[in-house]
Design a protein around this motif. Structure first.
Motif, PDB file in Angstrom:
ATOM      1  N   GLU A  73       8.590  -1.509   1.408  1.00 30.69           N
ATOM      2  CA  GLU A  73       7.394  -1.650   0.726  1.00 30.69           C
ATOM      3  C   GLU A  73       7.468  -3.172  -0.232  1.00 30.69           C
ATOM      4  N   PRO A  85       8.739   4.875   1.540  1.00 32.17           N
ATOM      5  CA  PRO A  85       7.426   3.834   1.604  1.00 32.17           C
ATOM      6  C   PRO A  85       7.518   2.620   1.861  1.00 32.17           C
ATOM      7  N   TRP A  87       5.039  -0.765   3.749  1.00 34.55           N
ATOM      8  CA  TRP A  87       3.201  -1.738   3.116  1.00 34.55           C
ATOM      9  C   TRP A  87       3.050  -2.073   4.802  1.00 34.55           C
ATOM     10  N   GLU A 104      -0.591   0.341   1.163  1.00 31.96           N
ATOM     11  CA  GLU A 104       0.795   0.339   0.444  1.00 31.96           C
ATOM     12  C   GLU A 104       0.636   1.978   1.019  1.00 31.96           C
TER      13      GLU A 104
END
Length: 131
Positions: A73, A85, A87, A104
């Motif tokens: 992320e 998480p 990207w 995202e």
């Protein structure tokens, strides 16, 4: 508890994808599991256009040939967990490289389910293992 999530995720992989995954080296620490999965899906480990580590592969996005990049992320490293998480950026494959779009995702596994559903038996089986 995280170990249970990892086992449930692995168990939700299709037999065909598990066979591909076995062909990728299984050495190294546990976070290398993400690297093995991404490599088995056809991604390469490389430096993003901004000079940070990420996973990349050519793909189609909105009818255009692009290079997709998957990073953590903070966009400073590759993802280290299926539950972390991420990207995801879509770049032109040309020089100069241009960011077309980015998204995202709350978890790497969410991205993988969306763009590589062939690797999973069913999303509901994977989700059941995470409860």
């Amino acid at each position: 508890m995280a170990h249970t999530h990892t086992e449930a995720q692995f168990n939700a992989l299709t037999d065909a994808f598990r066979a591909r995954l076995r062909k990728v080296s299984d050495s190294g620490p546990p976070h290398d599991r993400v690297q093995r999965i991404m490599l088995a899906l056809g991604y390469a480990m490389a430096l993003t256009p901004t000079g940070n580590p990420g996973f990349t592969r050519p793909t189609m996005y909105k009818g255009m040939t692009v290079n997709v990049w998957v990073a953590d992320e903070s966009i400073s490293s590759w993802p280290r967990s299926l539950l972390a998480p991420v990207w995801v950026g879509y770049y032109t494959p040309d020089e100069p490289v241009e960011l077309i779009q980015f998204h995202e995702y709350e978890k790497l596994v969410d991205y993988l389910r969306e763009f590589h559903p062939e690797a999973f038996q069913t999303p509901s089986e994977l989700a059941a293992g995470q409860s």
